[in-house]
Scaffold this active site. Structure first.
Site, short mmCIF file in Angstrom:
data_model
loop_
_atom_site.label_atom_id
_atom_site.label_comp_id
_atom_site.label_asym_id
_atom_site.label_seq_id
_atom_site.Cartn_x
_atom_site.Cartn_y
_atom_site.Cartn_z
N HIS C 103 -14.86 3.52 0.88
CA HIS C 103 -13.92 3.05 0.09
C HIS C 103 -13.99 1.54 0.13
O HIS C 103 -14.10 0.83 -0.53
CB HIS C 103 -12.62 3.61 -0.04
CG HIS C 103 -11.96 3.51 -1.48
ND1 HIS C 103 -10.70 4.25 -1.51
CD2 HIS C 103 -12.17 3.07 -2.68
CE1 HIS C 103 -10.47 3.94 -2.71
NE2 HIS C 103 -11.24 3.52 -3.44
N PHE D 57 0.16 2.03 0.04
CA PHE D 57 -0.99 2.88 -0.67
C PHE D 57 -2.05 2.19 -0.95
O PHE D 57 -2.21 0.77 -1.21
CB PHE D 57 -0.06 3.40 -1.77
CG PHE D 57 0.85 4.14 -1.72
CD1 PHE D 57 1.12 5.16 -0.74
CD2 PHE D 57 2.15 3.64 -2.63
CE1 PHE D 57 2.29 6.12 -0.56
CE2 PHE D 57 3.13 4.67 -2.17
CZ PHE D 57 3.26 5.76 -1.31
N GLU D 58 -3.32 2.88 -0.74
CA GLU D 58 -4.60 2.20 -0.85
C GLU D 58 -4.84 1.39 -2.14
O GLU D 58 -5.50 0.59 -2.35
CB GLU D 58 -5.40 3.38 -0.39
CG GLU D 58 -6.97 3.25 -0.51
CD GLU D 58 -7.49 4.46 0.24
OE1 GLU D 58 -6.81 5.32 0.59
OE2 GLU D 58 -8.66 4.69 0.00
N ALA D 59 -4.36 1.99 -3.07
CA ALA D 59 -4.55 1.47 -4.65
C ALA D 59 -3.75 -0.07 -4.77
O ALA D 59 -4.40 -0.83 -5.72
CB ALA D 59 -3.95 2.35 -5.91
N GLY D 136 -10.95 6.41 1.30
CA GLY D 136 -10.57 5.59 2.30
C GLY D 136 -10.53 5.88 3.71
O GLY D 136 -10.14 5.33 4.61
#
Lengths: 271, 320, 320, 271
Positions: C103, D57-59, D136
């Site tokens: 990612h 959070f990844e986003a 991720g």
């Protein structure tokens, strides 16, 4: 419709430079402008022949339309009416990505290949005078399709060799040796263009595509090619002069002094 | 909830002799001048400034003899002073090491530092003296230890992926402390910058420690109502200081304009060391932020105050 | 002022067979589903998807046979469908080339592409099969021409500056067209994303051409009153389309939630090609955006509608 | 004060996992969490012993405090109350920069060194089943000081060799050869840590600092070490069992079911 050109006593040198610079811009172009006269020139183009040009300020303004002339690209006035206000990473990323058609720059010294110095006068290791440093000059000059330099014309500024190449011209230094090579060779696939004009207080200069050398294109009103050649320490090519630099129109003068810079921040009034 | 509030004096005390520093802002906008003045009062020495570009704060610190190394690309006061006269004087006298990069190189060095990458690949400034190996000033000074100062000023490398040609690899910036000046900070450290944010997010994230001076400390909850309008996250900020007009004589979007007359005076007066010392005696030493503001006076500051509909002053005189 | 408005149908027509595409959004949020459905109706073929991560839009396009190459790191429907059943089926049948990155690698590939750098240096995923040279699928397929597809999947390199150790260099993403779905776009192309912007700015800038579908086209001047709240600049956007609820069944911050029931149904039904074809017959072919909305019905959409104080729906059933 | 532990019939396996996961978090830590049970676990820790933990959070949500449990890190619920809502470049930059103390992750298969697979089952070039892909997982596992995996415990998931190493454990493949080497050797100066625990539906596992091999730390109530060893295809070290996994407290159960996940999105009620 014939243009309504102003007569010599109606404008000053700054007006002439500003209008000459504005005429380097085509409509729909994305233009990267620094503080000062270039900013006025671009806003002038925006209000005349290039209503769809997009203005980028290095500090982070994208597609700016400032209602008042900013005094720095970091100015609060930059953001008003802009498409996006962000930061330098954004501005330089966009430039490196290849969005920029034209950049306006300045310099303290220039050589016949359009190499420009804004770093120091004299030996870099023992400078006579330390100047501001590069700023974004080499960056915009590396990333844009073409760049236009606006400079004061004095023999000490149009030199055989600049003290320090801050911004790359058409023959640049190949390291580690430092021999001059064509810009195209060094930039390879990243080559997009380079200096396309120098607008000085004496005339407008362009560069030969083959040799990369500067030649005189137009003389400002009242200046002769020989006189201008005498203002250069290098051997200026005056064999291709196309005529006289067109003076400002009355409409342009009106825009400069009544609309764009009524406070005379960058462009003084002559009367 | 950790209490991050400190005083101006404490902020300056956190910055030790020999520290490497970077700053918020752009040329003559949003510079942390109040902390800079306090550093001068505390006679900080041997600082290493690493900044995307310099400005009046650089000239203050350099003029006062606080700085040993300046790594950047530009210093001046825009139209209020053509170049950095103090830096220029000290470079001539070899009292300071200057390492020159281009503006984009400095920005990409901070972007790399902020994202934890050791370097960035770029194609700017090829063929210039910025890459002249004889002009690697930190190398000449024997300071390239590969710890906080990279082993090389830059490295050339070819693109192996697309044949894009010669790349300049520039080392990530490594900075001890970022000293910021912004409009609003929350009690827990969340920063909201209005207007252009310049290179502030990268400066804060690259530095190991971040001190944020703000016009106002506001309730954290207020900023968190619109998280998508915030600029720097709470945990990236270690200390916060409230200091109204802390950027003067530089400007702040939405709050006050650049004090051009002040900068012109500074530039004119500080070309010599004696001139700087006299300036410092008048405007830095023996003052604190309140007495500095008193000395400036209401008229001056009201004149600079931004019109809140426009975000800049409509009364300041800018031209001839 | 150039007129950038086009229709949904025109948007899909701009995307030619064989084009490389990327998208706005994150997993099951803010995906340009209305354009994706139109691409399926127009039977687009041989697409090359390069995306930071996939989602329902990927599964729609892959299920419909539009996609030859998928370069990314993840596809699924979050808790409404554990993985991408269509992609899984086509990978098993070798009907699609999948190139796996991590990612962060995908994100850094887009960040490099967006900033005009040919590659990025990172230290993620060392020691995993992502870097297994036998699994370079585009290489095995002979597609690494060094033009739009990099000569190498990745290259290992040591950090020359700080001794930071092995770096993975990952090539910049090169993408023909970014297809975006956002809350607001101005008439001249300025985009304002509310909430998390995911990898949208990098997607738009990396692509050579950007199509923005928005819930609303708003007056450009409205967005320009607060330039510091905008996400993508006017000149980065080539075409704009107004299409309310264009992200359904994915969600949109401040407007509507994810339609979990719809995604669950899609996931359950499209494990086989016959299942996908039946789904497509019911929900894609023979419809346009309005008839699709009519078919969904008011009750369903009002249930998904976000509470404007909270930016998410308080009526949608999310749990068991 | 003695804790008010729930009895066996008051909680389910998901409750137990959630509480065990929450206990891996220390106060003031910066925690990177994915969708699902980890999110509930971290929010539980935030409401009990770690009120100052910061959630990423990844986003693109930094220091999030969602008022309702999000169903994805891209969810609109992530932004409410957060310090900053931005994007993935921000989140991964912060992670690579070294801010993250702990990451919670999942997996389909794990080996004795903590290598985890979320990509495919069977030969990668001829897969029996293609899964979601990495997401991720390897990134957070590369960048964080330590990671905790939450997994369903079945023999087919605790295997000698995972089909594909998606996320790096304590012995990882050195390319181009693919021989297993200590993680520290491969990551060099970028080494920060690695998997610190696996919380499965059978027990809690940790890793030997020297050998990098997994050992059983605690058995979930009702499970014996031998039974758990039988659920692993590799030779599980059961010589260091420290006891039984602590059950949820009644306070924790209340928080999970009445405050954090009343809709039973991730954690079903047992009664």
């Amino acid at each position: 419709m014939s243009k309504n050109y102003a007569s010599a006593e109606e404008y000053g040198l700054a007006d002439l430079l500003c209008c000459a610079a504005a005429r380097e811009v085509a409509d729909n172009e994305i233009v990267f402008a620094g503080t000062g006269l270039p900013m006025v020139a671009i806003m002038l183009a925006q209000k005349t022949h290039a209503p769809n040009l997009k203005l980028i300020f290095e500090a982070g303004t994208l597609d700016g339309r400032p209602p008042e002339i900013p005094t720095s690209v970091g100015d609060a006035r930059c953001e008003m009416g802009a498409s996006r206000a962000s930061g330098l990473y954004d501005a330089f990323s966009i430039a490196q990505r290849g969005y920029v058609d034209l950049g306006f720059l300045g310099g303290a010294e220039v050589d016949q290949y359009g190499n420009v110095n804004t770093t120091c006068i004299g030996d870099y290791l023992n400078p006579d005078l330390r100047l501001t440093g590069s700023g974004g000059n080499p960056d915009i000059n590396s990333f844009a399709q073409r760049t236009v330099f606006i400079m004061v014309h004095e023999p000490r500024r149009f030199v055989e060799n600049v003290s320090y190449i801050t911004s790359p011209g058409w023959r640049v230094k190949k390291w580690p040796g430092g021999e001059l090579v064509p810009r195209q060779e060094l930039y390879g696939a990243a080559f997009r263009g380079g200096p396309s004009a120098v607008i000085s207080t004496a005339g407008v200069f362009r560069f030969d595509a083959g040799s990369g050398r500067m030649y005189l294109d137009t003389c400002h009103p009242g200046k002769s090619p020989a006189e201008i050649k005498g203002l250069c320490q290098f051997d200026l090519d005056i064999s291709r002069v196309s005529g006289e630099t067109l003076p400002p129109t009355r409409e342009e003068l009106h825009l400069i002094h009544e609309v764009l810079d009524p406070e005379q921040i960058f462009i003084p009034r002559v009367k | 909830m950790n209490d991050k509030r400190i005083t101006l004096q404490q902020a300056a005390e956190i910055i030790k002799d020999g520290a490497s520093l970077t700053f918020s802002g752009f040329t003559i906008w949003r510079r942390p001048m109040a902390i800079v003045c306090e550093l001068i009062r505390q006679q900080r020495r041997n600082l290493h400034l690493i900044e995307v570009q310099g400005g009046p704060h650089t000239e203050f610190l350099v003029g006062a003899g606080c700085v040993d190394i300046w790594e950047s690309c530009w210093v001046g006061h825009e139209l209020y002073g053509k170049y950095g006269a103090n830096l220029s004087r000290k470079v001539g006298a070899k009292e300071i090491i200057v390492e020159d990069y281009s503006h984009a190189e400095m920005m990409f060095r901070f972007a790399a530092g902020a994202s934890g990458a050791p370097y960035a690949a770029t194609q700017t400034s090829l063929g210039t003296d910025i890459h002249n190996p004889a002009y690697d000033m930190l190398g000449l000074a024997g300071k390239r230890d590969g710890q906080r100062i990279a082993k090389h000023k830059y490295v050339f490398s070819d693109d192996p992926f697309y044949g894009a040609g010669a790349q300049v690899l520039v080392p990530a910036a490594k900075v001890d402390i970022a000293v910021m000046c912004v409009q609003q900070v929350g009690e827990e450290g969340t920063v909201r910058v209005n207007g252009q944010y310049y290179s502030d997010p990268e400066a804060a994230r690259t530095a190991d420690l971040t001190i944020v001076m703000a016009e106002e400390i506001v309730p954290e909850e207020y900023l968190r109502r619109n998280a998508d309008q915030n600029t720097i996250a709470s945990f990236e900020v270690d200390h916060i200081v409230e200091c109204p007009f802390g950027a003067h004589p530089t400007g702040m979007f939405g709050r006050y304009d650049v004090d051009g007359a002040f900068l012109k005076d500074f530039y004119a007066r500080t070309r010599s060391q004696e001139g700087f010392d006299a300036f410092a005696k008048e405007w830095i030493h023996g003052l604190d932020n309140l007495s500095y503001l008193e000395k400036l006076g209401w008229g001056r500051m009201l004149n600079l105050k931004a019109n809140t509909a426009l975000n800049y002053s409509t009364s300041v005189k800018r031209g001839q």
